[in-house]
Scaffold this motif. Structure first.
Motif, short mmCIF file in Angstrom:
data_model
loop_
_atom_site.label_atom_id
_atom_site.label_comp_id
_atom_site.label_asym_id
_atom_site.label_seq_id
_atom_site.Cartn_x
_atom_site.Cartn_y
_atom_site.Cartn_z
N LEU A 140 0.85 -1.19 0.00
CA LEU A 140 0.00 0.00 0.00
C LEU A 140 0.89 1.23 0.00
CD1 LEU A 140 -2.33 -1.47 2.69
CD2 LEU A 140 -3.06 -1.00 0.35
N TYR A 141 0.61 2.15 -0.94
CA TYR A 141 1.50 3.30 -1.14
C TYR A 141 0.76 4.61 -0.99
CZ TYR A 141 4.66 6.57 -3.50
OH TYR A 141 5.47 7.63 -3.80
N HIS A 142 1.29 5.45 -0.11
CA HIS A 142 0.93 6.85 0.00
C HIS A 142 2.21 7.61 -0.29
CE1 HIS A 142 -0.77 10.60 1.54
NE2 HIS A 142 0.29 10.73 2.30
N PRO A 143 2.20 8.65 -1.10
CA PRO A 143 3.45 9.28 -1.51
C PRO A 143 4.46 9.43 -0.37
CG PRO A 143 1.65 10.33 -2.65
CD PRO A 143 1.03 9.35 -1.69
N GLY A 144 5.61 8.80 -0.58
CA GLY A 144 6.67 8.82 0.41
C GLY A 144 6.63 7.70 1.42
N HIS A 145 5.57 6.87 1.38
CA HIS A 145 5.36 5.87 2.43
C HIS A 145 4.77 4.60 1.81
CE1 HIS A 145 6.18 8.97 5.43
NE2 HIS A 145 5.58 9.77 4.56
N ASP A 185 13.68 8.20 -1.32
CA ASP A 185 13.31 8.62 0.04
C ASP A 185 12.00 8.00 0.51
OD1 ASP A 185 11.56 10.03 -1.56
OD2 ASP A 185 12.07 12.01 -0.75
N THR A 186 11.43 7.08 -0.29
CA THR A 186 10.22 6.38 0.14
C THR A 186 10.52 5.52 1.35
OG1 THR A 186 9.39 6.32 -2.14
CG2 THR A 186 8.41 4.77 -0.57
N TRP A 187 9.76 5.73 2.41
CA TRP A 187 9.94 4.98 3.66
C TRP A 187 9.19 3.65 3.55
CZ3 TRP A 187 12.78 7.01 7.78
CH2 TRP A 187 12.78 6.26 8.97
N VAL A 188 9.83 2.56 3.95
CA VAL A 188 9.26 1.22 3.84
C VAL A 188 8.87 0.71 5.23
CG1 VAL A 188 9.70 -1.18 3.19
CG2 VAL A 188 10.58 0.70 1.76
N GLY A 193 9.66 -6.46 11.97
CA GLY A 193 10.96 -5.84 12.17
C GLY A 193 11.02 -4.36 11.85
N LYS A 194 12.26 -3.91 11.63
CA LYS A 194 12.52 -2.49 11.48
C LYS A 194 12.16 -1.98 10.08
CE LYS A 194 16.22 -2.30 14.92
NZ LYS A 194 17.62 -1.89 15.19
N ASP A 195 11.98 -0.67 10.01
CA ASP A 195 11.70 0.00 8.74
C ASP A 195 12.99 0.21 7.95
OD1 ASP A 195 9.23 0.15 9.97
OD2 ASP A 195 9.23 2.35 10.15
N THR A 196 12.82 0.66 6.71
CA THR A 196 13.96 1.02 5.88
C THR A 196 13.49 2.05 4.87
OG1 THR A 196 15.78 0.15 4.51
CG2 THR A 196 13.61 -0.88 4.22
N THR A 197 14.34 2.38 3.91
CA THR A 197 13.95 3.23 2.78
C THR A 197 14.36 2.53 1.50
OG1 THR A 197 16.05 4.45 2.70
CG2 THR A 197 14.31 5.33 4.14
N LEU A 198 13.74 2.92 0.41
CA LEU A 198 14.13 2.34 -0.88
C LEU A 198 15.56 2.70 -1.23
CD1 LEU A 198 10.95 2.75 -3.13
CD2 LEU A 198 11.65 0.82 -1.69
N GLY A 199 15.99 3.90 -0.86
CA GLY A 199 17.36 4.30 -1.15
C GLY A 199 18.39 3.45 -0.42
#
Length: 213
Positions: A140-145, A185-188, A193-199
């Motif tokens: 599920l995608y909301h801009p940046g998230h 910069d999209t936050w995953v 577990g822990k989050d990450t970013t696409l970068g």
């Protein structure tokens, strides 16, 4: 407090406040699942992503403000142990992809496909179908998230049980439908577990492909 996404089973939720919505992350159950409560800041409407376990803690997180939807990212049982109880207590509509809907313990009110939007108040979450972990896994995608269920984690794609066809499908979908489309910069927000970013993950894609699981 700054949001980190580092939560522990039995511990408090971590809250992120964005202009359009708030995101509360809570770790629940014996498999350390993440459940996410998202709320539209304009209307107060909410949606729960993965009613994984510990219904009492999830209902405490939801509180007195209603939610209209419960979205299940995929059919594996550790992601819906609390679904029946939370759906009954809240009256929220149950949402899943049709290829995984039949495995859930309650009827699905709305089946969603790749490219559909799920609305939470005036906010839209885009459904991204990611085949391989299960046939009907969705993000599920909301801009940046981006909420990825068990299809993408820090360090790799989700488990495909060492099946080369399933891995190839999941890697292709994650590459084409996520990394090729969305910014670094999209936050995953994963299912465990822990989050990450696409970068942070993008440089490892060739290694994942070579590894093959």
């Amino acid at each position: 407090m700054t949001y980190t996404g580092d939560v522990q089973v039995g511990g408090p939720a971590d809250l992120r406040e964005l202009p359009a919505l708030t995101i509360a992350k809570l770790a629940v159950g014996p498999f350390d699942n993440n459940a996410y409560l998202v709320r539209c800041t304009q209307t107060g409407d909410g949606a729960l992503i993965d009613a994984a376990a510990e219904p009492d803690r999830l209902l405490e997180l939801i509180g007195d403000r209603p939610i209209s939807k419960i979205i299940t990212t995929h059919q594996h049982g550790d992601h819906w142990q609390a679904l029946e109880e939370v759906a009954r207590a809240t009256g929220a509509s149950v949402i899943a992809h049709p290829l995984d809907a039949g495995a859930l313990p309650v009827p699905v009110d709305l089946e969603v496909e790749d490219g559909d939007d799920v609305t939470v108040g005036v906010v839209s979450l885009e459904v991204i179908h990611l085949r391989g972990h299960t046939p009907g896994s969705i993000a599920l995608y909301h801009p940046g998230h981006l909420f990825t269920g068990d299809s993408l984690f820090p360090g790799g794609v989700g488990n495909t049980n060492k099946d080369p066809e399933r891995f190839a499908q999941l890697f292709a979908d994650v590459s084409e439908r996520i990394f090729d489309r969305l910014p670094d910069d999209t936050w995953v927000y994963p299912g465990h577990g822990k989050d990450t970013t696409l970068g942070a993950e993008r440089p490892s894609l060739p290694e994942w492909r070579e590894r093959g699981w």
